[in-house]
Design an enzyme around this catalytic site. Structure first.
Site, PDB file in Angstrom:
ATOM      1  NE  ARG A  16      39.887  52.603  17.827  1.00  0.00           N
ATOM      2  CZ  ARG A  16      38.638  52.253  17.541  1.00  0.00           C
ATOM      3  NH1 ARG A  16      37.622  52.950  18.021  1.00  0.00           N
ATOM      4  NH2 ARG A  16      38.391  51.194  16.785  1.00  0.00           N
ATOM      5  CD  GLU A 155      34.567  46.321   6.503  1.00  0.00           C
ATOM      6  OE1 GLU A 155      34.403  46.945   7.568  1.00  0.00           O
ATOM      7  OE2 GLU A 155      34.546  45.083   6.442  1.00  0.00           O
ATOM      8  NE  ARG A 440      57.391  37.092  82.909  1.00  0.00           N
ATOM      9  CZ  ARG A 440      56.113  36.766  82.951  1.00  0.00           C
ATOM     10  NH1 ARG A 440      55.375  36.886  81.869  1.00  0.00           N
ATOM     11  NH2 ARG A 440      55.552  36.329  84.062  1.00  0.00           N
TER      12      ARG A 440
END
Length: 456
Positions: A16, A155, A440
């Site tokens: 399941r 059962e 830079r």
């Protein structure tokens, strides 16, 4: 020789679940269901554990590792037949066998220990743990005589309409004396609706030999809940999470909204810490005292010190010190250590790095493979450029350095103690202590260019 041996049934496929994975390996609170059952057996005092495997036996055996011995049920001929597979491993042993199901992850070790001790006091050859079920459909029913003595278990498929009205059910948990257990199992019949050897039939077989059978009832029906589908798994997860949060609140942790908070079983949290909504704490996570965690925090295997405030953060396999401020929208990746007093602002990612005490990572940064000292300021938009396409390299930023906004630190590189990196720099060479690094190009202004461009 073991006084208490646990036999754990884990051979079923679990059709399941509709999964390629053996049912007992599906996770609840971050751990396979079977692990929760093994933990409960340990807590109950079982110093020998045998797991009966069948479907997916290699995967289950690999998971069990050295925590238990393994016996294989090659054919699925029922629960009685499954337990019989442990006979060779327990040959010649006395003591008690505690029979458990590998798909009952909510078992509590303390309750199992109580069941075992009550069994010993009863002097019974077989004891079954029972519970009153609000809806007993699908469970075996406990049969008792007018004096209240257990006479057997029937059962669902074999029960009469009158027997199906009984609410006392078989939990599938037994204590059976050894070697009596295996003698009883060898005399079972499969003349029933399922044509299987039911473990439940050992009760009537024991009674037929003049040995007592005890039915010992637990008040905790949720604890014995079996998981046979993903719906069951979700229901069990809800119950376990509720119990974990309840325990933490009893220990002095504030959970603002339990309905939106998910904390796994192994997580530890100190007193006076507040857990805000939509927080998930997983694995080996430890939170100190006086913290505020959340909203929207997910931690997996994360250590956090005291007095730390974190919100909107995902972290895994990392450590965070005390009195840290972090968030929102940060990501701590594996092997990251954030030391005491660090402030991490928004949109910061840190990976495989150490960030020293009192350092600030204000916002919009990637810090990878770096060793950052204490008292460092990392400007907005800073990136440690750690990958050259083939190899990861480390960046070292020493104490009290200041890295300006929008800087790229191209590893391997060291930024010296107390030095400055100018905003907008790309640094490819080491910066000496107390120096200013400018990486830079020189700015050039062209007068009138914009006007001419518009007029073209």
């Amino acid at each position: 020789m073991s006084e208490l041996a646990a036999i754990i049934l884990a051979a079923g496929k679990g059709t399941r679940m509709k999964s390629k994975l053996p049912k007992v390996l599906h996770k609840l609170s971050g751990r396979p269901m079977l692990e929760h059952v093994i933990d409960a057996a340990d807590e109950a005092g079982a110093d020998d554990k045998i797991v009966i495997v069948g479907f997916g036996s290699e995967k289950v055996t690999d998971f069990v590792g050295g925590r238990a011995r393994v016996a294989i049920q090659k054919e699925q001929l029922g629960t009685g037949h499954a337990v019989l597979q442990a006979e060779d491993l327990l040959a010649g042993q006395s003591g008690t066998a505690l029979i458990l199901c590998g798909d009952t992850p909510l078992l509590e070790g303390a309750e199992l220990k109580k069941f075992y001790e009550t069994h010993l006091q009863s002097g019974a050859g077989v004891s079954v743990l029972t519970a009153d079920a609000p809806d007993p459909f699908g469970y075996g029913r406990i049969l008792r005589d007018t004096a209240g003595r257990v006479t057997g278990i029937v059962e669902e498929k074999d029960a009469t309409p009158e027997q199906r009205q009984i609410h006392e059910i078989n939990t599938g948990i037994y204590c059976v004396e050894m070697p009596l257990l295996f003698d009883l199992l060898k005399h079972l019949s499969n003349q029933n609706a399922q044509h299987e050897y039911y473990l439940t039939d050992i009760l009537s077989e024991c009674l037929s030999r003049g040995r007592a059978v005890a039915g010992i009832k637990t008040k905790d029906f949720d604890m014995v809940m079996g998981v046979n589908s993903r719906r069951h798994l979700a229901a069990a997860q809800h119950i376990m999470n509720e119990r974990i949060l309840g325990r933490l609140m009893d220990e002095g942790v504030t959970i603002v909204d339990p309905a939106s908070t998910f904390i796994e079983k192994g997580v530890r949290i100190g007193r006076d810490t507040i857990i805000q909504p939509f927080t998930m704490l997983e694995g080996d996570t430890v939170i100190g005292e006086d913290c505020e965690i959340g909203p929207q925090v997910r931690f997996s295997n994360v250590k956090v010190g005291d007095g730390t405030h974190i919100q909107f953060v995902y972290a895994h396999d990392a450590a965070v010190g005390s009195h840290v401020q972090m968030g929102p929208y940060d990501h701590l990746r594996p092997n990251t250590v954030i030391h005491d007093g660090v402030k991490v602002g928004n949109f910061v990612e840190v990976k495989n790095s150490s960030v020293g005490a009192g350092t600030k990572l204000p916002h919009l940064q990637y810090i990878g493979d770096s060793d950052i000292g204490s008292g460092v300021n990392m400007g907005c938009g800073t990136i440690t450029v750690n990958y050259d396409g083939k190899t990861k390299h480390r960046t070292t930023i020493e104490d009290n350095a200041f890295v300006g906004c929008n800087s790229n630190l191209v590893a391997p590189v060291t930024i010296g103690r107390g030095s400055y990196v100018a905003a907008g720099s790309t640094i490819t060479k080491d910066v000496p202590e107390d120096a200013l690094a400018v990486g830079r190009s020189k700015q050039i202004n062209l007068p009138g260019w914009a006007r001419k461009h518009r007029e073209e």
